[in-house]
Design an enzyme around this catalytic site. Structure first.
Site, PDB file in Angstrom:
ATOM      1  CG  PHE A  47      -1.932   0.884   1.109  1.00 25.26           C
ATOM      2  CD1 PHE A  47      -3.273   0.855   0.455  1.00 25.26           C
ATOM      3  CD2 PHE A  47      -1.834   2.195   2.036  1.00 25.26           C
ATOM      4  CE1 PHE A  47      -4.046   1.876   0.491  1.00 25.26           C
ATOM      5  CE2 PHE A  47      -2.891   3.037   1.908  1.00 25.26           C
ATOM      6  CZ  PHE A  47      -3.982   3.097   1.130  1.00 25.26           C
ATOM      7  CD  GLU A  64       3.251  11.358  -2.637  1.00 28.10           C
ATOM      8  OE1 GLU A  64       4.106  12.307  -2.736  1.00 28.10           O
ATOM      9  OE2 GLU A  64       2.499  11.041  -3.164  1.00 28.10           O
ATOM     10  CB  SER A  79       1.777  13.058  10.337  1.00 29.32           C
ATOM     11  OG  SER A  79       2.714  12.098  10.970  1.00 29.32           O
ATOM     12  CB  THR A  83       5.954  -2.899   4.490  1.00 30.01           C
ATOM     13  OG1 THR A  83       6.572  -1.862   5.416  1.00 30.01           O
ATOM     14  CG2 THR A  83       6.427  -4.051   5.088  1.00 30.01           C
ATOM     15  NE  ARG A 120      25.179 -11.836  34.828  1.00 28.60           N
ATOM     16  CZ  ARG A 120      26.442 -11.816  34.339  1.00 28.60           C
ATOM     17  NH1 ARG A 120      26.886 -12.752  34.025  1.00 28.60           N
ATOM     18  NH2 ARG A 120      27.126 -10.687  34.484  1.00 28.60           N
ATOM     19  CD  GLU A 160      -0.086   0.286   9.292  1.00 28.03           C
ATOM     20  OE1 GLU A 160      -1.055   0.072   9.867  1.00 28.03           O
ATOM     21  OE2 GLU A 160       0.713  -0.902   9.162  1.00 28.03           O
TER      22      GLU A 160
END
Lengths: 382, 247
Positions: A123, A127, A132, A158, A271, A366
């Site tokens: 998608f 740019e 946002s 992605t 540990r 997103e």
């Protein structure tokens, strides 16, 4: 989690966990180090049926509810953020808009192939000058005869350039009204279309085994029927896509936090300092208690948002809250997990180092945490 | 040729479970325990599904257990079994379980009865032998390879110091172990279809209980492990002489 989970949800969790532990975990560190996208593991995720989980069976999907898919993303992220990202981006951003807004012809053409794991769909929203503020988009499409001619570029996409990427949905300006308002639309572009090209982006600090791309459109011509949804409805499609996408980013935050917490829990039991396991010291035990509490809260919030969506109730506010909270606690939990590991937590050979890097995108992608707060505040100040 | 396969599965604690007891150490404490299909049974089921996929077979999965075992049975259906039967009873001992399996098998007329070589809770490893005896069928265990050619079954069995290659005519009973088949993770389509596959509940036949549990005990905790630097084998000799006192 029996309030929200049924028998099949538990079975999905067990299956995806087993798959992630057996097939992804042994390769995650190496793929991350080499910054390598694995076609083989992507196809294996397809074999398991993780692509198109919420797509109806008539289009080749599995027909599950949203929570089933969210649990699958959560379980992958518990082991590796990169593979969870490949899956989440494909299902939420690639398949999601086509399923919700596509014509019957578009669904029949694209969805069966996109549910197999043999092909990915991206998608294209962001740019270089439109993050946002997505209305700052400069990519345009002009209608010439029966074709859309697209020009512009996208960034941070992605699954945009993987060897098995089949195409991308692009948000763009399809017209400018006389009063200067932009008409925003979304158009489907297949990979082999002349004028379309992509370039893999390297040098990421996180999700290094996932594919991130720059997309270029240079007089790229697609048929008029490739418009996704109604012309001028691009913003609506984008916002709807992001509402659902937020749930999967939240699932990635939850899974990342769960994985980092378990690494820290196990390490703290092994540990030894001052003659005993460090988990026996209250300073460490309290950290673990805080981590577990945050994860429990995050899971409740995310599953509630899924439940609302499944019941077709408004879920935008809760989705934004889940995305905000799950991604923020992923940061906090991964940070404390590194702290519990001490110096070893800073070394690449320890998985927690990868979790610490992978969580950082979650407060940005997103919709940043700041945008989520804006969305939530608009709901509560209506 | 399509054959009928009965796969018997156990519902056992996950191998990473913390084991503890209740009721004056006479019962296993189920609180907080995650249950799985017995790993050896899982291999038996995986082989049955491979046979189904290659040449055709119908698979019935059988469990002797109370309603709490149904999520485990659904998992077997998700892996590829066609239908399931649950004999509604607590599996009190091996003879009890074998009797219930034999009763179901008599009614179903199965060509092959597969199960794990042993469960991983009580590990008695005798149920397949008992079932074979009760039904008058040959039984084989531990079977690590099983090929079907018409009515003939070729098997490889692990024995002390070697391997035993066998052939038998259907019907048979087999106790299975790895690497008889590739381990299967239920896929999403399997999980979806498993929701609607038939799971029939049968009441048990009456069986005299042969085993009574007096008390469970945990094995003694493992001793401390000491690591010796491979560059200094003399330290190992010293430890074996002075601490372990075995040299």
């Amino acid at each position: 989690m029996d309030i929200y989970c049924h028998e099949h949800h538990n079975m999905i969790r067990e299956s995806v966990r087993e798959f992630a532990e057996k097939e992804i975990k042994p390769r995650a560190t190496e793929l991350d180090r080499k910054e390598e996208f694995s076609i083989e593991l992507t196809r294996r995720m397809g074999d398991l049926g993780l692509f198109g989980m919420i797509v109806p069976t008539k289009y080749g999907g599995q027909g599950f509810d949203i929570l089933s898919y969210i649990i699958a993303v959560e379980e992958l992220a518990r082991v590796d953020g990169s593979h969870a990202a490949t899956l989440a981006a494909h299902n939420s951003l690639g398949i999601g808009p086509i399923l919700k807004f596509g014509t019957r012809e578009q669904k029949e053409k694209y969805l069966p192939q996109l549910c197999t794991g043999d092909a990915l769909w991206a998608f294209g929203l962001t740019e270089t000058e439109a993050g946002s503020d997505s209305r700052g988009s400069k990519t345009t499409a002009k209608l010439e005869k029966s074709q859309w001619v697209i020009n512009g570029s996208k960034i941070f996409i992605t699954n945009g350039s993987s060897p098995i990427t089949a195409g991308v949905t692009v948000q763009l300006i399809s017209d400018v009204h006389k009063d200067g308002r932009k008409e925003i639309s979304t158009i489907l572009v297949e990979r082999d279309t002349p004028g379309f090209s992509s370039m893999t982006m390297h040098g990421k600090m996180m999700w290094r085994a996932s594919d991130t791309a720059q997309l270029f459109f240079d007089d790229c011509r697609v048929p008029r029927k490739n418009m996704l949804g109604k012309r001028g409805n691009g913003s609506k499609i984008m916002l709807s896509t992001l509402d659902s996408g937020r749930l999967s980013i939240a699932a990635m935050g939850l899974g990342c936090a769960q994985g980092a917490y378990e690494l820290a829990l196990n390490y703290s039991k092994e540990r030894k300092q001052f003659g005993r396991a460090i988990s026996k010291f209250q300073a460490i035990a309290f950290k673990l208690a805080d981590m577990a509490t945050k994860i429990e809260l995050a899971r409740n919030l995310l599953y509630k948002a899924c439940w609302l969506k499944q019941k077709r109730k408004p879920f935008g506010k809760e989705a934004a809250m889940a995305k905000l909270y799950c991604s923020e606690i992923a940061k906090e939990v991964a940070d404390e997990a590194v702290q519990i590991h001490g110096g070893y937590g800073l070394m690449q050979e320890y998985d927690v180092e990868r979790f610490y890097r992978d969580q950082r995108l979650l407060q940005i992608g997103e919709g940043t945490s700041e945008i989520q707060r804006l969305v939530i505040s608009r709901y509560i100040l209506k | 040729m399509s054959i009928k396969i009965l796969v018997c599965i156990t519902h056992v604690p996950d191998t990473t479970s913390k084991i503890s007891f209740t009721d004056s150490d006479t019962k296993f404490d189920k609180n907080g325990v995650q249950y799985i299909i017995g790993p050896y049974d899982d291999y038996a089921l995986a082989r049955a599904v491979e046979i189904k996929e290659s040449g055709g077979a119908s698979i019935t999965v059988l469990n002797v257990g109370l309603a709490e075992t149904e999520p485990t049975i659904r998992k077997a259906l998700a892996i590829g079994a066609d239908e399931a039967i649950r004999v509604n009873a607590e599996p009190v001992d091996s003879f009890f379980v074998a009797t219930q399996i034999a009763e179901v098998a008599k009614e179903g007329n199965y060509d092959m009865i597969l199960m794990g070589r042993e469960s991983i809770d009580f590990n008695s490893g005798v149920v397949h032998g008992m079932v074979g005896e009760m039904l008058g069928l040959p039984s084989f265990s531990p079977v690590m390879k099983l090929e079907l050619n018409g009515e003939e079954v070729s098997m490889t069995r692990e024995i002390e110091g070697g391997k035993d290659h066998l052939k038998a005519k259907l019907p048979i009973v087999a106790g299975c172990q790895e690497p008889i088949a590739e381990w299967r993770i239920p896929n999403m389509r399997g999980i979806m279809t498993a929701r609607t596959k038939p799971l029939n509940v049968k009441e048990p036949v009456s069986v005299e209980q042969h085993v009574k549990t007096e008390k469970f005990e945990l094995p003694p905790p493992k001793g401390q492990c000491k690591l010796v630097d491979p560059e200094h084998p003399e330290e190992l000799i010293k430890l074996l002489q002075n601490e372990a006192k075995v040299l």
